[in-house]
Enzyme design. Sequence first.
Site, short mmCIF file in Angstrom:
data_model
loop_
_atom_site.label_atom_id
_atom_site.label_comp_id
_atom_site.label_asym_id
_atom_site.label_seq_id
_atom_site.Cartn_x
_atom_site.Cartn_y
_atom_site.Cartn_z
N ASN A 1 0.86 -1.19 0.00
CA ASN A 1 0.00 0.00 0.00
C ASN A 1 0.89 1.23 0.00
OD1 ASN A 1 -1.79 2.08 0.52
ND2 ASN A 1 -2.24 1.42 2.64
N LYS B 1 0.08 4.28 -0.27
CA LYS B 1 -0.58 5.47 0.34
C LYS B 1 -0.37 6.70 -0.55
CE LYS B 1 0.05 3.34 4.82
NZ LYS B 1 0.02 3.49 6.27
N HIS C 1 -9.42 0.59 5.04
CA HIS C 1 -8.12 0.84 5.65
C HIS C 1 -8.29 1.76 6.87
CE1 HIS C 1 -4.07 2.37 6.29
NE2 HIS C 1 -3.67 1.24 5.74
N GLU D 1 -6.80 4.26 7.87
CA GLU D 1 -6.75 5.71 7.62
C GLU D 1 -8.06 6.20 7.02
OE1 GLU D 1 -3.02 5.48 5.53
OE2 GLU D 1 -2.15 4.83 7.43
N GLU E 1 -5.17 -5.40 10.67
CA GLU E 1 -4.21 -4.32 10.85
C GLU E 1 -4.51 -3.56 12.14
OE1 GLU E 1 -2.27 -3.12 6.90
OE2 GLU E 1 -4.06 -1.90 7.14
N GLY F 1 2.37 2.10 10.79
CA GLY F 1 3.24 3.26 10.65
C GLY F 1 3.96 3.65 11.93
N SER G 1 3.55 -2.29 10.39
CA SER G 1 5.00 -2.27 10.59
C SER G 1 5.69 -3.58 10.20
CB SER G 1 5.34 -1.87 12.04
OG SER G 1 4.87 -0.55 12.32
C1 PEP Z 1 -0.77 -0.07 6.13
O1 PEP Z 1 -0.99 1.12 6.01
O2 PEP Z 1 -1.56 -0.88 5.64
C2 PEP Z 1 0.42 -0.48 6.90
C3 PEP Z 1 0.45 -1.70 7.35
O3 PEP Z 1 1.41 0.45 7.08
P1 PEP Z 1 2.89 0.18 7.70
O4 PEP Z 1 3.41 -1.07 7.07
O5 PEP Z 1 3.68 1.39 7.31
O6 PEP Z 1 2.72 0.04 9.18
#
Ligand code: PEP
Length: 251
Positions: free
Chosen positions: A10, A12, A96, A98, A168, A174, A214
């Site tokens: 992703n 973003k 997601h 966000e 998630e 993040g 992460s």
């Molecule tokens: C995501 O936004 O789906 C995600 C898992 O981000 P990150 O890997 O940066 O934590």
Amino acid sequence: VKRKPYVAGNWKMNLDRRAAVSLATAVRTGLQGDAAVDVAVFPPFVYLEEVVRAVAGSGVAVGAQDVCDQPSGAFTGEVSAAMLLDIGAKVAIVGHSERRHVYGESEELCGRKLRAALAVGLEVILCVGETIEERQSQRTEKVVASQLSKGLVGVPANQLSKVTLAYEPVWAIGTGLNATAAQASEVHGYLRGLLSGLYSPAAADAMRIQYGGSVKPENARELLTARDVDGALVGGASLKPESFLAIVRYR
Ligand code: PEP
């Protein structure tokens, strides 16, 4: 059953046109001939077509980070599922964290988006996950159960093969602080149990559940070999071909 691992990147709201094409090309080149893992990338909307061109014929799928819940019409700023399919996208991410937490998308809206995507033949990655407050107050299961059942409202069993789940935890996205393999397995197993009740044991067994939060080359092996974890949804580490490819080759 043996579920094929699925690793998704992703991107973003990052990169520019050149960087998007160059990342897509590097992923394509790096994966040459490796079909052991399903791979998809999710560029910003405006670069979708160029990335589709860059990976054409390679087996790397291209998807959108979001999709409109409505088929067409007066919805300023939105992009429909049919438009995504039209330009060669194969998948859409729905729900997601966000979108849910920064833009206030409700569980009902996520359900409508998911149904809109399936209606035109797109695949979907449905994201669920609890905030740190919800985890600390023992509400993780309640939260993900609600996100799952409202996300899948009206989805018949014969459409379920088009859906991938992504667990998630919001506190892991993040932040550099990934869930442990045990924490991921616990929630993934719980989600699979819910799917078994909502659909059937066979449907639950076939569903791929990605972990996201992460994921990086250093923790990919531990997380992706954990029980009930069938791949990863990767944010930050998907922006560099070396780290994304290292995660895809977690074995
Ligand atoms: C995501 O936004 O789906 C995600 C898992 O981000 P990150 O890997 O940066 O934590």
